[in-house]
Design an enzyme around this catalytic site. Structure first.
Site, PDB file in Angstrom:
ATOM      1  N   SER A 218       0.853  -1.182   0.000  1.00 28.51           N
ATOM      2  CA  SER A 218       0.000   0.000   0.000  1.00 28.51           C
ATOM      3  C   SER A 218       0.886   1.228   0.000  1.00 28.51           C
ATOM      4  O   SER A 218       2.073   1.142   0.270  1.00 28.51           O
ATOM      5  CB  SER A 218      -0.906   0.022   1.230  1.00 28.51           C
ATOM      6  OG  SER A 218      -0.142   0.400   2.358  1.00 28.51           O
ATOM      7  N   LYS A 219       0.286   2.335  -0.309  1.00 31.34           N
ATOM      8  CA  LYS A 219       1.028   3.600  -0.372  1.00 31.34           C
ATOM      9  C   LYS A 219       1.775   3.871   0.926  1.00 31.34           C
ATOM     10  O   LYS A 219       2.873   4.408   0.934  1.00 31.34           O
ATOM     11  CB  LYS A 219       0.061   4.761  -0.646  1.00 31.34           C
ATOM     12  CG  LYS A 219      -0.258   4.906  -2.097  1.00 31.34           C
ATOM     13  CD  LYS A 219       0.772   5.782  -2.822  1.00 31.34           C
ATOM     14  CE  LYS A 219       0.512   5.787  -4.319  1.00 31.34           C
ATOM     15  NZ  LYS A 219       1.717   5.914  -5.112  1.00 31.34           N
ATOM     16  N   ARG A 220       1.125   3.497   2.041  1.00 34.27           N
ATOM     17  CA  ARG A 220       1.729   3.805   3.338  1.00 34.27           C
ATOM     18  C   ARG A 220       2.973   2.978   3.616  1.00 34.27           C
ATOM     19  O   ARG A 220       3.840   3.380   4.355  1.00 34.27           O
ATOM     20  CB  ARG A 220       0.702   3.592   4.459  1.00 34.27           C
ATOM     21  CG  ARG A 220      -0.176   4.802   4.697  1.00 34.27           C
ATOM     22  CD  ARG A 220      -1.243   4.524   5.738  1.00 34.27           C
ATOM     23  NE  ARG A 220      -2.151   3.480   5.305  1.00 34.27           N
ATOM     24  CZ  ARG A 220      -2.312   2.320   5.925  1.00 34.27           C
ATOM     25  NH1 ARG A 220      -1.604   2.052   7.002  1.00 34.27           N
ATOM     26  NH2 ARG A 220      -3.164   1.415   5.472  1.00 34.27           N
ATOM     27  N   GLY A 222       5.834   1.994   2.053  1.00 33.14           N
ATOM     28  CA  GLY A 222       6.807   2.085   0.967  1.00 33.14           C
ATOM     29  C   GLY A 222       6.070   2.360  -0.328  1.00 33.14           C
ATOM     30  O   GLY A 222       4.851   2.442  -0.363  1.00 33.14           O
ATOM     31  N   ASP A 228       6.388   4.670  -8.923  1.00 35.51           N
ATOM     32  CA  ASP A 228       7.054   5.366  -7.810  1.00 35.51           C
ATOM     33  C   ASP A 228       8.539   5.040  -7.814  1.00 35.51           C
ATOM     34  O   ASP A 228       9.367   5.858  -7.423  1.00 35.51           O
ATOM     35  CB  ASP A 228       6.467   4.926  -6.460  1.00 35.51           C
ATOM     36  CG  ASP A 228       5.029   5.394  -6.282  1.00 35.51           C
ATOM     37  OD1 ASP A 228       4.656   6.393  -6.927  1.00 35.51           O
ATOM     38  OD2 ASP A 228       4.291   4.754  -5.526  1.00 35.51           O
TER      39      ASP A 228
END
Ligand code: GLU
Length: 455
Positions: A218-220, A222, A228
């Site tokens: 998930s974004k949170r 890493g 990205d």
């Protein structure tokens, strides 16, 4: 895994993402394995966009998927952008095909419309539904446990499993390589193959990619999106290499593999079944290896947008030389700003302690000697380093007094790469000019510094 041997059989894999947002590492890994396997067997890699969940679809979702596949260097052979022999490649646009195939099953009595409802369901016989997964072996599920299998809802919309099976059949997919999360769908799809009298493809359900430290990507936790990693400066071949080798290792244990080597070695039989955590340290290490292996011209092109080319007055030749000598000091493309930029910045921008050093009486001698030693040296890192050491020895000076002023004169820094490499990267003209400018009693540097004998 060996490809099918029937004469008609041709390896055709597919990647079937939903355009619901950035392509995360897990999906990217699925795409990569499908691409590698198709390449390995001279087959086709198909992109089919599963866009039927219009509520979850995001604007630009398809573009994001393409951007990630292009960055990884795994463009599809067939897909919404490429076209191909089995259009359309967007699932929503295939709804008519799905409904027609459901009618076919109604006519053959394999499906039925129940009661007053208009939904079309598959007639499920009791008894085991068997299928073989490459990693899990033969699995059997009782038909009775599968419940009702709706093919087309009463509002006319095809269901997910029906659409997938029809599309895989019509696109002549030979190998379904997908995340283990889809395992529960497989028996339902196998029943549909049976109903149509078609041999099911080979199934490979690959383990889940977990975030660094475990847990769901998930974004949170890493960077979850494959792009990205582009922003963070990873070499795309390293991301491809790393994700290819998650849950799998080559026979000789070699980990740094070019895409050609990966195509040659991909072997789905060697996939492990355990979920695998993303190890960014390793991915970074691989990035450094791939960066080093890249031809300097290409690296120079990669680096140009990351450096203040205009502000630093860099031309193509400078960038090429910088790429040649600094590739081994960088692991991520983003390192160039900290590793390469300081070399080219005006020496006057260095710290005051460094500038202080230049006013020491011994400094001017060292700088003069460096200038004289390099004036006629072949402009390559090794001869430049050798000439500088020779000048130091001839003058009977010690490295700790001799090198620092030369370094400060060139870069304004007290520390940095080997001076032969620094001089090479700066180029003859810039190097000699900077040395001249750092000698207060020398005749005017005249900007070019390359001609004449300023000492
Ligand atoms: N659309 C599904 C997904 O995004 C993939 C379906 C499949 O591979 O069968 O997970």
């Amino acid at each position: 895994m060996t490809p099918p041997t029937a004469s008609t059989a041709r390896v055709r894999t597919r990647f079937a993402p939903s355009p619901t947002g950035a392509l995360h590492l897990g999906n990217a890994r699925t795409a990569i394995l499908n691409w590698l396997f198709a390449r390995r067997h001279g087959g086709a890699f198909v992109l089919r966009l599963e866009d039927t969940d219009t509520e979850r679809a995001v604007a630009g979702g398809e573009e994001m998927i393409y951007e990630a596949l292009d960055w990884l260097g795994i463009p599809p052979d067939e897909g919404p952008r490429e076209g191909g022999p089995f259009p359309p490649y967007r699932q929503l646009a295939r709804a008519e095909r799905h409904r027609a195939r459901a009618e076919e099953l109604l006519e053959s009595g394999k499906a039925f419309r129940s009661g007053g409802e208009t939904a079309i369901r598959l007639r499920i016989e009791s008894g085991p539904v068997e299928f073989t997964d490459l990693l899990k072996g033969t699995l059997a599920i009782d038909g009775d446990d599968l419940g009702d299998l709706v093919l087309v809802r009463s509002d006319g919309r095809p269901t997910y499993n029906f659409a997938v099976a029809v599309d895989d059949i019509e696109m002549e997919i030979s190998h379904v390589i997908r995340g283990v999360g889809h395992l529960s769908n497989t028996p339902k799809q196998v029943l549909l193959y049976r109903a149509f009298g078609v041999e099911p493809p080979a199934f490979v359900h690959i383990p889940t990619v977990l975030a660094p430290g475990g847990g769901k990507l998930s974004k949170r936790r890493g960077a979850a999106g494959v792009l990205d990693y582009r922003e963070r400066g990873f070499h795309p071949d390293a991301v491809l290499n790393y994700l290819s080798l998650l849950s799998w290792s080559s026979e000789d244990g070699e980990e740094f593999l070019s895409r050609e080597a990966l195509v040659e070695r991909i072997d789905l039989d060697r996939l492990g079944a355990a979920d695998a955590e993303v190890d960014e340290e390793k991915m970074t290490w691989l990035s450094g290896q791939h960066l080093r292996a890249e031809p300097a011209e290409q690296l120079a092109r990669d680096w140009a947008p990351r450096l203040d080319v205009e502000g630093l007055g860099l031309d193509d030749a400078d960038l090429r030389r910088a790429a040649e000598v600094f590739a081994k000091r960088t692991r991520l493309h983003s390192d160039v700003t900290s590793e390469v930029e300081p070399i080219y910045r005006a020496p006057e921008t260095g710290g005051s302690a460094a500038r202080e050093l230049l006013s020491a009486p011994a400094s001017e001698t060292a700088i003069r000697l460096a200038h004289a030693a390099w004036a006629d040296t072949a402009w390559r890192p090794e001869p430049l380093a050798t000439a500088l050491r020779g000048a130091m020895r001839d003058a009977g000076l010690a490295g700790r007094t001799f090198f620092p002023p030369v370094r400060v004169a060139l870069t304004g820094q007290l520390h940095g790469p080997d001076l032969g490499e620094v001089a090479y990267a700066l180029g003859r003209e810039r190097t000699l000019s900077r040395l001249s400018s750092a000698m207060p009693s020398a005749p005017a540097a005249g900007g070019d510094g390359a001609g004449g004998d300023p000492i």
